[in-house]
Design a protein around this motif. Structure first.
Motif, short mmCIF file in Angstrom:
data_model
loop_
_atom_site.label_atom_id
_atom_site.label_comp_id
_atom_site.label_asym_id
_atom_site.label_seq_id
_atom_site.Cartn_x
_atom_site.Cartn_y
_atom_site.Cartn_z
N ARG A 27 1.27 -1.52 -0.52
CA ARG A 27 0.15 0.10 -0.19
C ARG A 27 0.57 0.85 0.00
O ARG A 27 1.74 0.92 0.41
CB ARG A 27 -0.62 0.15 1.28
N LEU A 28 0.84 2.26 -0.87
CA LEU A 28 1.26 3.08 -1.05
C LEU A 28 0.05 4.42 -0.52
O LEU A 28 -0.87 4.89 -0.84
CB LEU A 28 1.52 3.60 -2.49
N GLY A 29 0.64 5.72 -0.11
CA GLY A 29 0.31 7.06 0.04
C GLY A 29 0.21 7.81 -1.35
O GLY A 29 0.71 7.24 -2.27
N ILE A 30 -0.52 9.07 -1.45
CA ILE A 30 -0.85 9.66 -2.61
C ILE A 30 0.66 9.65 -3.25
O ILE A 30 0.75 9.62 -4.57
CB ILE A 30 -1.42 10.53 -2.65
N LYS A 31 1.66 10.48 -2.51
CA LYS A 31 3.27 10.56 -3.77
C LYS A 31 3.50 10.03 -3.94
O LYS A 31 4.44 9.87 -5.18
CB LYS A 31 3.41 11.67 -2.32
N ASP A 32 2.90 8.84 -3.27
CA ASP A 32 4.82 7.40 -2.63
C ASP A 32 4.12 6.81 -5.03
O ASP A 32 4.61 6.34 -5.73
CB ASP A 32 4.56 6.64 -2.24
N ALA A 33 2.64 6.84 -5.23
CA ALA A 33 2.28 6.25 -5.64
C ALA A 33 2.06 7.23 -7.28
O ALA A 33 2.35 6.67 -8.26
CB ALA A 33 0.35 5.93 -5.45
N LEU A 34 2.10 8.34 -7.43
CA LEU A 34 2.54 9.15 -7.94
C LEU A 34 3.73 9.14 -8.54
O LEU A 34 3.96 9.34 -9.68
CB LEU A 34 2.35 10.20 -8.04
N THR A 35 4.57 8.89 -7.40
CA THR A 35 6.01 9.16 -7.80
C THR A 35 6.61 8.10 -8.66
O THR A 35 8.04 8.02 -9.12
CB THR A 35 7.11 9.88 -7.40
N GLN A 36 5.66 6.97 -8.24
CA GLN A 36 6.28 5.76 -8.54
C GLN A 36 5.76 4.80 -9.91
O GLN A 36 5.79 3.37 -9.91
CB GLN A 36 6.61 4.56 -6.99
N ALA A 37 4.78 5.50 -10.15
CA ALA A 37 3.42 5.09 -10.85
C ALA A 37 4.16 3.93 -12.26
O ALA A 37 3.72 2.98 -12.83
CB ALA A 37 3.24 6.05 -11.60
N GLY A 38 5.20 4.29 -12.61
CA GLY A 38 5.45 3.97 -13.60
C GLY A 38 6.77 2.00 -13.33
O GLY A 38 6.70 1.31 -13.64
N ARG A 39 6.79 2.10 -11.50
CA ARG A 39 6.66 1.09 -11.04
C ARG A 39 5.61 -0.29 -10.94
O ARG A 39 5.57 -1.42 -10.10
CB ARG A 39 7.66 1.17 -9.97
N ILE A 40 4.37 0.21 -10.75
CA ILE A 40 3.08 0.11 -10.00
C ILE A 40 2.79 -0.52 -11.41
O ILE A 40 2.35 0.19 -12.06
CB ILE A 40 2.58 0.98 -9.35
N ARG A 41 2.66 -2.31 -11.47
CA ARG A 41 1.47 -2.44 -12.30
C ARG A 41 -0.51 -2.01 -12.72
O ARG A 41 -0.23 -1.85 -13.99
CB ARG A 41 1.49 -4.03 -12.40
N GLN A 42 -0.53 -1.96 -11.28
CA GLN A 42 -1.84 -1.23 -11.42
C GLN A 42 -2.35 -1.43 -10.29
O GLN A 42 -1.80 -2.22 -8.98
CB GLN A 42 -2.78 -2.00 -11.88
N ILE A 43 -3.54 -0.77 -9.61
CA ILE A 43 -4.29 -0.64 -8.42
C ILE A 43 -4.83 -1.87 -8.32
O ILE A 43 -5.62 -2.51 -8.60
CB ILE A 43 -5.15 0.28 -8.37
N ALA A 44 -3.81 -2.46 -6.59
CA ALA A 44 -5.00 -3.99 -6.32
C ALA A 44 -6.18 -3.87 -5.68
O ALA A 44 -5.97 -4.58 -4.63
CB ALA A 44 -3.77 -4.86 -5.71
#
Ligand code: ZN
Length: 474
Positions: A27-44
């Motif tokens: 689980r990530l906070g908003i800022k991490d989700a946006l700045t790591q978006a390239g390493r996130i496959r999808q919202i799970a």
């Protein structure tokens, strides 16, 4: 939760469930989700309503912090959004406090109607809803702050109208009215999904989280951020309990919230609003596709069948992967959530086959009715049974066929014929039931019934016109 501050700030707390490209869940906070978006496959999130709601929220944040997308090509050179793009979030940190004194995210401090907090999550029974496989008790079962945040994000998209109790104004739907089917470009990482959804917009406006209170939108041209974030309920979360309790939403053992204030926000439906994720089938009066209520008995019912929606997408959009989510409701009743991930191929056939499928599938009832009537004109019941038989199997067949629509669009006539043969085993069963016995006539009729399926070989001229003439299934 940060106990000292007690405010659960969504920028920093780890609340968004994500699947990373290396297969890890976290689980990530908003800022991490946006700045790591390239390493996130999808919202799970297991419920597709959350996937759409969270994606739209992150998209709204992107517009709010950066405005329109930079010139084509300048973003794709990096694999995530740069951290310095989001300094506006830090400057307005207090807008993202879920709890505590002061500003509250997506809440209204004046709300006054105590309810179980599980009202926020449609699939958890609350009030006098039936308990099926999931048991929950109002004011004893609670939600963790992360689940509450996700429930609040669903409000603009999936609220329904209904009674709210004695002396209380009725609950009303959100800006899109009865929840339409949402169609969201969906790529292989959160970063590319956000880029695929980030289109140039002339009227961006301000999101609802910066203004306290909930108002109606009066503008003729509804600004994008106002439309994406307009709340349909006035909610105020109560303080979490002191001890650790299992959250009924996600199973986490933490300090859960049991109750909240939950009131209507008045009429928010607005036909001036053009939702970027809704496909409008007709303009005047404006019509959208809605999820099918498969619990209604009798005739196969779906406001507009899925081929109509897909044909419209194929006609108007570039080849792309799409997440399609429909929340089926019956007035205030939550019935079902339907999702499809559709890849429209580069070299797809045009939309004619989709319209043909829709047209021919509708004609099956008449075809079967004719066969069954046959020589026994007096037995009217047979004809009615024939209609019910088709209605009973169509949801199953349409479900299987719609899940392969990418292949169908790429595969041409042969693929559509294979789709039509999905009817075969079902029609064989119907044939045995409607025409039992071993007389020559019974066997002949069984064969006729078993051969009923959409004829995808025979091309029809002006299918598109015909299929719309009557305004869809009623
Ligand atoms: Zn939870």
């Amino acid at each position: 939760m940060n106990e000292k501050r007690g405010n659960y700030n969504l920028l920093e707390e780890r609340w968004i469930p994500v699947l990373m490209t290396d297969g890890r869940f976290c689980r990530l906070g908003i800022k991490d989700a946006l700045t790591q978006a390239g390493r996130i496959r999808q919202i799970a999130a297991s419920n597709p309503m959350d996937r759409v709601a969270i994606l739209r929220f992150l998209l709204a944040l992107l517009y709010w912090c950066r405005g329109n997308p930079p010139q084509e090509g300048s973003v794709t050179s990096v694999d995530s959004f740069p951290a310095d793009w989001f300094s506006k979030l830090d400057d307005n940190k207090d807008c993202f406090n879920l709890l505590g004194d002061g500003k509250r995210f997506y809440q209204d401090c004046t709300a006054q109607r105590p309810q179980a907090v599980t009202q926020l999550i449609q699939e958890i029974p609350a009030g006098n809803n039936f308990w099926h496989f999931r048991h929950s008790t109002d004011k004893r079962s609670g939600l963790c702050p992360a689940c509450c945040a996700m429930g609040l994000l669903r409000l603009p998209l999936f609220s329904v109208s209904g009674l709210s109790g004695p002396k209380e104004p009725n609950l009303m739907a959100g800006i899109n009215g009865v929840p339409p089917v949402y169609v969201v470009p969906w790529e292989k990482s959160l970063f590319s999904t956000l880029l695929a959804n980030w289109a140039t917009c002339t009227n961006i406006g301000e999101p609802s989280w910066i203004q306290p209170g909930i108002g109606q939108i009066q503008n003729n041209d509804v600004p994008l951020l106002a439309g994406l974030t307009l709340l349909s309920r006035r909610v105020l979360l109560h303080d979490p309990v002191k001890e650790s309790v299992t959250c009924i939403g996600c199973g986490e053992k933490t300090a859960v919230i049991l109750t909240c204030e939950f009131q209507t926000a008045g009429k928010q439906e607005n036909d001036k609003w053009n939702d970027p994720h809704v496909v409008y089938l007709d303009r005047k009066p404006r019509k959208t596709l809605r999820g099918a209520d498969l619990t209604s008995a009798g005739k196969f019912r779906m406001d507009r069948p899925w081929p109509d929606l897909l044909a419209r997408i194929v006609e108007t959009r570039k080849p792309v992967s799409l997440l399609i989510v429909g929340f089926a409701t019956n007035k205030a009743k939550n019935v079902d959530v339907w999702e499809r991930l559709v890849t429209v191929p580069q070299n797809h056939s045009n939309s004619t086959s989709l319209y043909q499928w829709q047209d021919k599938s509708r004609g099956l009832e008449d075809w079967l009715r004719e066969i069954v009537r046959g020589r026994r004109k007096t037995r009217k019941d047979d004809a009615r049974i024939a209609v019910s038989a088709i209605a009973a199997i169509r949801p199953h067949v349409e479900g299987r066929v719609s899940s392969k629509v990418g292949e169908l669009l790429a595969g041409g006539d042969d693929a559509w014929e294979r789709a039509a043969r999905e009817y075969r085993p079902m029609m064989c069963a119907i044939a045995s039931s409607l025409s039992p016995g071993f007389t020559t006539a019974a066997v002949e009729r069984r064969q006729q019934i078993a051969s009923v399926m959409p004829n995808m070989r025979q091309k029809q001229i002006q299918l598109k016109k015909n299929s719309r003439k009557k305004g869809g299934d009623k």
